[in-house]
Structures are given as C-alpha cells and as structure tokens.
Design an enzyme around this catalytic site. Structure first.
Site, PDB file in Angstrom:
ATOM      1  N   SER A  61      -7.791   3.662   3.840  1.00  0.00           N
ATOM      2  CA  SER A  61      -8.873   3.982   4.779  1.00  0.00           C
ATOM      3  C   SER A  61      -9.033   2.953   5.900  1.00  0.00           C
ATOM      4  CB  SER A  61     -10.192   4.176   4.022  1.00  0.00           C
ATOM      5  OG  SER A  61     -10.090   5.286   3.146  1.00  0.00           O
ATOM      6  N   HIS A 115       4.537   4.593  -3.446  1.00  0.00           N
ATOM      7  CA  HIS A 115       3.216   4.968  -2.918  1.00  0.00           C
ATOM      8  C   HIS A 115       2.410   5.623  -4.041  1.00  0.00           C
ATOM      9  CE1 HIS A 115       0.128   7.117  -0.673  1.00  0.00           C
ATOM     10  NE2 HIS A 115       0.358   6.257   0.312  1.00  0.00           N
ATOM     11  N   LYS A 124       2.637  10.941   5.887  1.00  0.00           N
ATOM     12  CA  LYS A 124       2.690  11.786   4.679  1.00  0.00           C
ATOM     13  C   LYS A 124       3.327  13.137   5.044  1.00  0.00           C
ATOM     14  CE  LYS A 124      -1.380   9.333   3.164  1.00  0.00           C
ATOM     15  NZ  LYS A 124      -2.430   9.210   2.185  1.00  0.00           N
ATOM     16  N   GLU A 179      -2.386  -1.223  -1.962  1.00  0.00           N
ATOM     17  CA  GLU A 179      -3.119  -0.016  -1.626  1.00  0.00           C
ATOM     18  C   GLU A 179      -3.952   0.427  -2.830  1.00  0.00           C
ATOM     19  OE1 GLU A 179      -1.301   2.171   1.880  1.00  0.00           O
ATOM     20  OE2 GLU A 179      -0.346   2.959   0.097  1.00  0.00           O
ATOM     21  N   ASN A 191       1.774   5.963   8.068  1.00  0.00           N
ATOM     22  CA  ASN A 191       2.374   6.863   7.077  1.00  0.00           C
ATOM     23  C   ASN A 191       1.817   8.270   7.320  1.00  0.00           C
ATOM     24  OD1 ASN A 191       3.296   8.233   4.840  1.00  0.00           O
ATOM     25  ND2 ASN A 191       1.942   7.179   3.386  1.00  0.00           N
ATOM     26  N   GLU A 216       0.672   8.178  -4.162  1.00  0.00           N
ATOM     27  CA  GLU A 216       0.846   9.637  -4.293  1.00  0.00           C
ATOM     28  C   GLU A 216       2.151   9.957  -5.027  1.00  0.00           C
ATOM     29  OE1 GLU A 216       0.142  10.459  -0.145  1.00  0.00           O
ATOM     30  OE2 GLU A 216      -1.933   9.842  -0.464  1.00  0.00           O
TER      31      GLU A 216
HETATM   32  C1  PEP Z   1      -1.722   5.634   2.652  1.00  0.00           C
HETATM   33  O1  PEP Z   1      -1.497   6.784   2.308  1.00  0.00           O
HETATM   34  O2  PEP Z   1      -0.840   4.795   2.557  1.00  0.00           O
HETATM   35  C2  PEP Z   1      -3.050   5.318   3.158  1.00  0.00           C
HETATM   36  C3  PEP Z   1      -3.371   4.069   3.229  1.00  0.00           C
HETATM   37  O3  PEP Z   1      -3.858   6.383   3.506  1.00  0.00           O
HETATM   38  P1  PEP Z   1      -5.278   6.302   4.266  1.00  0.00           P
HETATM   39  O4  PEP Z   1      -5.144   5.303   5.377  1.00  0.00           O
HETATM   40  O5  PEP Z   1      -5.541   7.687   4.735  1.00  0.00           O
HETATM   41  O6  PEP Z   1      -6.273   5.836   3.246  1.00  0.00           O
END
Ligand code: PEP
Length: 254
Positions: free
Chosen positions: A216, A98, A12, A170, A10, A100
């Site tokens: 992460s 998501h 973003k 997530e 992703n 965000e």
């Molecule tokens: C995400 O935005 O879906 C995500 C998992 O971000 P990150 O891997 O940077 O934590």
C-alpha cells in the site's frame, strides 16, 4: 558507488498490450524529466506484455522486470517461463516469492529457493519477497517468518555478487489493503533483515543489498517510508497501475 533507491512497479495481472501502450505513452515523456541520478525505476508487466514493453521502453531509463520465473533454463515445464527467455527479452530483475504466489498458488520456500537460484544463475537479479500474515504478526512471529523465508529463499546462493540481489519486505496484511506498515514497523523488519543478510554474506555486502518495502505504498506515504535508513526503495502494486500516481511516488525527494 553511492547506493540508489529502487522504485519497482508490479502491475500483477493488469495492462495487456493496449494498456501497456497507453501507460507508457503517458509515463515515458514524464519520467525523462525526473532526476534519476540516485534512483532506479523498474516496471514488472505481465509476461504477455513484456516484449511490447521492451520495445516501448528501449533507450529509456525504465528497467524491465518480470513477476516470476522458472528455475530451469528450458524443458518440460508447462506454463512456466525460463529466466533465459526473460533475459533475451531484456528483463533485468525478477520478482520471486511474492505473497500472491505463496498464498494463492501455494509456492513454498522449497520451490522459491530453486527459482532464486535459477534466476541468479541466468544473470538476472532476483527480488526475493518476504512477509508475514496478520495472524503471524499478531502471534509475535514476524521475525521468525521472515527469517525462515529469507534463509530458505537464499539457501542455494552461497555467494552473492554486489548488485545481484534485492530483498522486498512485503507484509501480507499491507498488500492491496490500503493499510501500509508504518515507517517504524518497516524499519524494524528491514533492520532485522539487514542483520540476517550480514550473518549470511558479511556486513559489507549486506549494506549494499537493497531492501525494499512493499504494501500500500502511495504518493501520500512514500516520503515518510523512504526516509528510514534501511528502506532502500519500494515495490509498488496498486499505485503503479496509474502512470501519474507512480510518477508521483518515483518523484519523491531523497
Ligand atoms: C505488491 O503487490 O507487491 C504490492 C505491494 O501491492 P500494493 O502496493 O497494491 O499493496
């Protein structure tokens, strides 16, 4: 058919046209050397890079994903993108709900369930994201939060065909923080979600629905996370922005 592991990047709001070009110039020659017989690899660029990404990835194993989609096919929805338009571009998977979108842009379960239905009906595969905040976890409400998000997010999908739905767990506290859920924490929630899916769609279908972990994920922690029986893949943010890093994640032995 044996279940495949999913690796979805992703991006973003990163990688415009020039970033997309240099990314795939480095990524595509290398991904063709990775054994993908048991893996699915996808990338979700921003909307404005999708058409160009499609051009570059055509004929490659990389699946094109989108980061959101409207519930409607067309009409007066300023700022939204129709699932049919995404389909026309060759998009196969759409990330929905998501954290965000939920926490920065105020998307509710009510809205997300409509998006899930619209995307599904357009013939695309929704990747429905669920996850608790740190505060919710500390209060012991993790299962309550994710079950509400899952049940409401899927409430307009009475039936699901095999291969047409993906869930991503997530935890909000793990996204972009460098603090991943431990494999045990991830497995505990994935097991719970699988059970919930079984109560909604039956045990056999629930077994086939990929439940991805996101938060992460890095080349350093992927091997331990992917070993868990109910972790069917990963949704990767930060580490997917760098083609070499994402290649390392995708190359994990399974
Ligand atoms: C995400 O935005 O879906 C995500 C998992 O971000 P990150 O891997 O940077 O934590």
């Amino acid at each position: 058919m044996a279940k495949k592991a999913y690796f979805i990047g992703n991006w973003k709001m990163n990688h415009g046209i020039s970033g997309t070009k240099s990314y795939f110039e480095r990524f595509l020659p290398e991904i063709s050397k990775v054994d993908l017989s048991k893996k699915v690899v996808g990338i979700a660029p921003p909307f404005t890079s999708l058409a160009f990404a499609r051009k570059l990835t055509e004929g490659s194993p990389v699946k094109l994903c989108a980061q959101n989609a409207c519930f409607a096919e067309k009409g007066a929805y300023t700022g939204e993108v129709s699932p049919l338009m995404l389909k026309e571009l060759g998009v196969e998977y759409v990330i929905l709900g998501h954290s965000e979108r939920r926490h920065i842009f105020g998307e509710t379960n009510e809205l997300i369930k409509k998006r899930v239905k619209g995307v599904y009906q357009a013939g695309l595969t929704p990747i429905l994201c669920v996850g608790e905040t740190l505060e919710e976890r500390k209060l012991g409400n993790t299962f309550l939060v994710v079950s509400e998000q899952l049940k409401q997010g899927l409430s307009e999908l009475e039936k699901v065909e095999e291969g047409r739905l993906i869930i991503a767990y997530e935890p909000v506290w793990a996204i972009g923080t460098g603090v991943n859920a431990t494999p045990e924490q991830a497995e505990e929630v994935h097991f719970f979600l699988r059970d919930l899916l079984a109560s909604m769609y039956g045990k056999d279908l629930a077994q086939t629905i990929p439940i991805l972990y996101g938060g992460s994920v890095t080349p350093e922690n992927i091997a331990d996370l992917i070993k868990e029986p109910n972790v069917d893949g990963v949704l990767v943010g930060g580490a997917s922005l760098d083609p070499e890093k994402f290649l390392k994640v995708v190359s994990v032995a399974i």
